[in-house]
Write a protein that holds these residues in place. Structure first.
Motif, PDB file in Angstrom:
ATOM      1  N   GLY A  53       0.766  -1.243   0.000  1.00 45.50           N
ATOM      2  CA  GLY A  53       0.000   0.000   0.000  1.00 45.50           C
ATOM      3  C   GLY A  53       0.797   1.293   0.000  1.00 45.50           C
ATOM      4  N   ILE A  54       0.138   2.357   0.481  1.00 45.47           N
ATOM      5  CA  ILE A  54       0.695   3.706   0.516  1.00 45.47           C
ATOM      6  C   ILE A  54       1.397   3.932   1.849  1.00 45.47           C
ATOM      7  N   ARG A  55       2.557   4.559   1.789  1.00 41.68           N
ATOM      8  CA  ARG A  55       3.365   4.797   2.989  1.00 41.68           C
ATOM      9  C   ARG A  55       3.710   6.282   3.112  1.00 41.68           C
ATOM     10  N   VAL A  56       4.123   6.679   4.316  1.00 37.34           N
ATOM     11  CA  VAL A  56       4.609   8.044   4.515  1.00 37.34           C
ATOM     12  C   VAL A  56       6.114   8.058   4.297  1.00 37.34           C
ATOM     13  N   ASN A  57       6.614   9.157   3.724  1.00 39.61           N
ATOM     14  CA  ASN A  57       8.038   9.291   3.432  1.00 39.61           C
ATOM     15  C   ASN A  57       8.460  10.726   3.750  1.00 39.61           C
ATOM     16  N   ASN A  58       9.528  10.892   4.531  1.00 40.02           N
ATOM     17  CA  ASN A  58       9.932  12.235   4.976  1.00 40.02           C
ATOM     18  C   ASN A  58      11.032  12.861   4.125  1.00 40.02           C
ATOM     19  N   SER A  59      11.373  12.247   3.004  1.00 39.08           N
ATOM     20  CA  SER A  59      12.482  12.785   2.197  1.00 39.08           C
ATOM     21  C   SER A  59      12.050  13.192   0.790  1.00 39.08           C
ATOM     22  N   ILE A  60      10.754  13.391   0.584  1.00 39.67           N
ATOM     23  CA  ILE A  60      10.255  13.803  -0.736  1.00 39.67           C
ATOM     24  C   ILE A  60      10.205  15.330  -0.788  1.00 39.67           C
ATOM     25  N   ASN A  61      11.289  15.936  -1.255  1.00 38.87           N
ATOM     26  CA  ASN A  61      11.393  17.391  -1.318  1.00 38.87           C
ATOM     27  C   ASN A  61      11.039  17.902  -2.709  1.00 38.87           C
ATOM     28  N   ILE A  62      11.008  19.220  -2.845  1.00 40.86           N
ATOM     29  CA  ILE A  62      10.897  19.871  -4.147  1.00 40.86           C
ATOM     30  C   ILE A  62      12.231  20.568  -4.368  1.00 40.86           C
ATOM     31  N   HIS A  63      12.981  20.137  -5.380  1.00 40.39           N
ATOM     32  CA  HIS A  63      14.343  20.664  -5.515  1.00 40.39           C
ATOM     33  C   HIS A  63      14.799  20.745  -6.960  1.00 40.39           C
ATOM     34  N   TRP A  64      16.043  21.097  -7.149  1.00 38.29           N
ATOM     35  CA  TRP A  64      16.684  21.366  -8.441  1.00 38.29           C
ATOM     36  C   TRP A  64      17.017  20.072  -9.181  1.00 38.29           C
ATOM     37  N   SER A  65      17.023  20.128 -10.532  1.00 39.85           N
ATOM     38  CA  SER A  65      17.349  18.961 -11.348  1.00 39.85           C
ATOM     39  C   SER A  65      18.362  19.306 -12.441  1.00 39.85           C
ATOM     40  N   GLY A  66      19.418  20.064 -12.066  1.00 38.36           N
ATOM     41  CA  GLY A  66      20.407  20.440 -13.065  1.00 38.36           C
ATOM     42  C   GLY A  66      19.767  21.234 -14.181  1.00 38.36           C
ATOM     43  N   ILE A  67      20.177  20.996 -15.445  1.00 41.88           N
ATOM     44  CA  ILE A  67      19.553  21.688 -16.570  1.00 41.88           C
ATOM     45  C   ILE A  67      18.472  20.842 -17.221  1.00 41.88           C
ATOM     46  N   GLY A  68      18.144  19.721 -16.593  1.00 45.80           N
ATOM     47  CA  GLY A  68      17.056  18.891 -17.106  1.00 45.80           C
ATOM     48  C   GLY A  68      17.491  17.765 -18.009  1.00 45.80           C
ATOM     49  N   SER A  69      18.796  17.636 -18.251  1.00 49.13           N
ATOM     50  CA  SER A  69      19.259  16.546 -19.107  1.00 49.13           C
ATOM     51  C   SER A  69      19.209  15.204 -18.397  1.00 49.13           C
ATOM     52  N   THR A  70      19.245  15.252 -17.057  1.00 48.75           N
ATOM     53  CA  THR A  70      19.149  14.037 -16.240  1.00 48.75           C
ATOM     54  C   THR A  70      18.123  14.266 -15.142  1.00 48.75           C
ATOM     55  N   PHE A  79      17.191  14.111 -11.618  1.00 52.80           N
ATOM     56  CA  PHE A  79      17.884  14.004 -10.330  1.00 52.80           C
ATOM     57  C   PHE A  79      17.006  13.441  -9.214  1.00 52.80           C
ATOM     58  N   SER A  80      15.803  12.960  -9.544  1.00 55.08           N
ATOM     59  CA  SER A  80      14.843  12.598  -8.504  1.00 55.08           C
ATOM     60  C   SER A  80      14.955  11.153  -8.036  1.00 55.08           C
ATOM     61  N   ALA A  81      14.946  10.979  -6.705  1.00 55.66           N
ATOM     62  CA  ALA A  81      14.802   9.655  -6.106  1.00 55.66           C
ATOM     63  C   ALA A  81      13.393   9.521  -5.535  1.00 55.66           C
ATOM     64  N   GLY A  82      12.483  10.360  -6.040  1.00 54.60           N
ATOM     65  CA  GLY A  82      11.106  10.410  -5.567  1.00 54.60           C
ATOM     66  C   GLY A  82      10.650  11.838  -5.337  1.00 54.60           C
ATOM     67  N   CYS A  83      11.625  12.769  -5.318  1.00 55.14           N
ATOM     68  CA  CYS A  83      11.308  14.177  -5.125  1.00 55.14           C
ATOM     69  C   CYS A  83      10.702  14.780  -6.385  1.00 55.14           C
ATOM     70  N   GLN A  84      10.145  15.966  -6.237  1.00 53.52           N
ATOM     71  CA  GLN A  84       9.634  16.744  -7.360  1.00 53.52           C
ATOM     72  C   GLN A  84      10.763  17.683  -7.770  1.00 53.52           C
ATOM     73  N   VAL A  85      11.261  17.548  -8.993  1.00 53.58           N
ATOM     74  CA  VAL A  85      12.494  18.238  -9.357  1.00 53.58           C
ATOM     75  C   VAL A  85      12.286  19.204 -10.519  1.00 53.58           C
ATOM     76  N   ILE A  86      13.006  20.339 -10.476  1.00 52.59           N
ATOM     77  CA  ILE A  86      12.827  21.451 -11.407  1.00 52.59           C
ATOM     78  C   ILE A  86      14.103  21.670 -12.214  1.00 52.59           C
ATOM     79  N   SER A  87      13.973  21.761 -13.533  1.00 57.21           N
ATOM     80  CA  SER A  87      15.110  22.047 -14.394  1.00 57.21           C
ATOM     81  C   SER A  87      15.525  23.513 -14.283  1.00 57.21           C
ATOM     82  N   GLY A  88      16.827  23.763 -14.387  1.00 57.20           N
ATOM     83  CA  GLY A  88      17.336  25.131 -14.350  1.00 57.20           C
ATOM     84  C   GLY A  88      17.524  25.751 -15.714  1.00 57.20           C
ATOM     85  N   ARG A  89      17.226  25.029 -16.772  1.00 57.62           N
ATOM     86  CA  ARG A  89      17.559  25.481 -18.123  1.00 57.62           C
ATOM     87  C   ARG A  89      16.661  26.597 -18.645  1.00 57.62           C
TER      88      ARG A  89
END
Length: 418
Positions: free
Chosen positions: A306-323, A325-335
Motif C-alpha cells: 500500500g501507501i506509505r509516509v516518506n519524509n524525504s520527498i522534497n521539491i528541488h533542483w534537477s540540473g539543466i534537465g538533461s538528467t 535528479f529525482s529519487a522520488g522528489c519533485q524536481v525542477i530544471s534550471g535550463r
C-alpha cells in the motif's frame, strides 16, 4: 560602496547573537547552529561582513519600493530574502526591462553593473510587474487555473480513483491532504505539478530511467510562471527497485534545505511541513511505473504493502534537465522557464549542469530553479510558512476547456525546444 552580497551588514545593524538571528532559517541538518549564511550557488558559507554606512538598507528600501521585497526584511542585513530579491531584480532587468541588460547574470551580487540599474530605476520610479501590486489585477490565466483547481476538487470528490480513494481511507495523512481538505486560498502561493507518462513502462538496456517530461505551474501575486522537470523517480537516483512516487493530490511544504547531511551540496529546497513527510506509493511490482497495480501488491504474509509516509520527498533542483535528479522528489530544471508575460526565458548560459559547476570560479547558478525559489521567498506573505503543492495528471486538464490534455505537452515543448 564596494560589492554587496549575502552576509553584508551595515555596521550599525550587526546582530549581537548571530546564531539566534539565523535560527529561523537554519532548521535542517548541518545548518542547525550555524552562525554563517549558506551561499548555495557558490557552495560557500558567508560570514556576517560589516560595511560602512547604510548601503544595505538603501538597497533593501529600493527593492521594497520596486516590488521585489516585502516589509519582512531584516533592515541593514543582506539576508536570504535580500539575496532572492536582488536575483529577481537582476532577472527582471535581463528579461523584461526595456532598458535592461540581456547579458546580466542573476547571481545576487550587487556591484557597479547592478547598481547602475538600481539608480536608473530610482530615477524613473519604476515598479516591477511581479510584485504585490499585481494581486489586484490578476491575469486571466491566473484566474483560469484557480477555476480548474476548484473543478478538479469537485470532480475527484465524486470520482477519486483507486489511489485517492485509498488516501481518503487513511487515518493519518501527515503533509498530504485528503480531498475534502484541499484548499485554494489566493493569499497563498500555489505550485501545481502536472504528471505525464507516469504509467509508461521504461525499460533500458543498462539503466531504467524516467525523463524530465513534466511541468510545474507557479501561481503567485496574480501571475503565472511555468517550469519543467519531473514528478517521477529515476531508478538510477533512488538506488532501489521500489522507488517512491508521490501520490496525486495536495501536499503542504515549507521552505528549507536539500542534501542537509552533505556539506558540499546543501541548497535551498521545499520540504514537507509535517516532519513525518508526505504519502507515496512505491513501485512494488518493479516495472518502473506508477499504476493501480502497485496498490494491490502484498508482502509475504498477504498484507497489501500500500501507501506509505516518506519524509524525504522534497521539491528541488534537477540540473539543466538533461538528467532526472529525482529519487522520488519533485524536481525542477534550471535550463528555462516561461514568465508571466508568457515568454520562454532561456537560462542555459549561466545554468549549472550539476554541483561541480556551482563554484566561485565557474560563476554558474541553478538558473530557472532559483527563479522559482526566489519568487516563493520574496512573495510569501507575513505569517505564512508554507507552500501549497497540488499534483495531478495531464488528463485532469480536460476538466476545463481552457486547458485540455495537450496543454502540458505544448508548454514542455516550448521550454525544451530552445
Amino acid at each position: 560602496m564596494g560589492l554587496l552580497y549575502l552576509g553584508s551588514t551595515d555596521a550599525s545593524k550587526y546582530p549581537n547573537d548571530r546564531k539566534k538571528f539565523l535560527k529561523p532559517y537554519h532548521k535542517d541538518g548541518l545548518l542547525v547552529g550555524k552562525v554563517t549564511f549558506r551561499d548555495d550557488d557558490r557552495t560557500k558559507w558567508r560570514s556576517f561582513r560589516k560595511v560602512d554606512g547604510k548601503h544595505v538598507e538603501r538597497l533593501q528600501r529600493f527593492l521594497n519600493k520596486a516590488g521585489f521585497l516585502d516589509d519582512r526584511m531584516n533592515i541593514g542585513v543582506f539576508d536570504y530574502a535580500t539575496q532572492a530579491a536582488v536575483r529577481l531584480f537582476q532577472e527582471y532587468v535581463r528579461t523584461i526591462d526595456e532598458n535592461g541588460d540581456k547579458t546580466m547574470v542573476p547571481d545576487g551580487f550587487v556591484g557597479s553593473g547592478t547598481m547602475k540599474h538600481v539608480e536608473r530605476w530610482e530615477r524613473e520610479h519604476k515598479v516591477c510587474s511581479w510584485g504585490p501590486a499585481s494581486v489586484s489585477n490578476p491575469s486571466k490565466e491566473y484566474n483560469d487555473w484557480f477555476k480548474l483547481l476548484d473543478k478538479a476538487k469537485a470532480f475527484y470528490k465524486v470520482n477519486p480513483g483507486p489511489i485517492l480513494k485509498h488516501v481518503n481511507k487513511l487515518g493519518k495523512t501527515y503533509s498530504t491532504r485528503k480531498i475534502d481538505d484541499w484548499t485554494f486560498n489566493r493569499d497563498k502561493i500555489h505550485l501545481i505539478g502536472i504528471r505525464r507518462n507516469q504509467d509508461k513502462v521504461v525499460q533500458g538496456t543498462k539503466i531504467d530511467d524516467r525523463k524530465n517530461d513534466d511541468i510545474f505551474i507557479l501561481l503567485v501575486n496574480g501571475q503565472v510562471f511555468k517550469f519543467w522537470g519531473s514528478t517521477d523517480p529515476s531508478v538510477r537516483m533512488s538506488g532501489r527497485k521500489d522507488e517512491p512516487f508521490l501520490v496525486e493530490g495536495q501536499h503542504i511544504y515549507r521552505f528549507g534545505w536539500h542534501k542537509i547531511t552533505v556539506e558540499r551540496k546543501i541548497y535551498r529546497a521545499a520540504k514537507p511541513l509535517d516532519a513525518n513527510g508526505v504519502l507515496v506509493l512505491r513501485d512494488w511490482d518493479n516495472d518502473n511505473s506508477l499504476t493501480p497495480k502497485d496498490l494491490n501488491i502484498a508482502d509475504s504474509h498477504g498484507k497489501a504493502l500500500g501507501i506509505r509516509v516518506n519524509n524525504s520527498i522534497n521539491i528541488h533542483w534537477s540540473g539543466i534537465g538533461s538528467t532526472n535528479f529525482s529519487a522520488g522528489c519533485q524536481v525542477i530544471s534550471g535550463r528555462s522557464y516561461i514568465n508571466n508575460q508568457d515568454n520562454v526565458v532561456n537560462c542555459s548560459k549561466f545554468a549549472s549542469r550539476s554541483y561541480s559547476e556551482l563554484t566561485t570560479s565557474a560563476k554558474k547558478t541553478k538558473g530557472a530553479y532559483n527563479m522559482l525559489a526566489d519568487l516563493v521567498v520574496c512573495y510569501t506573505k507575513a505569517g505564512v510558512n508554507s507552500l501549497t503543492y497540488t499534483l495531478g495528471r495531464e488528463e485532469s486538464l480536460n476538466i476545463d476547456t481552457n486547458f485540455g490534455v495537450n496543454y502540458a505537452k505544448k508548454m514542455l515543448d516550448d521550454m525544451t525546444g530552445l
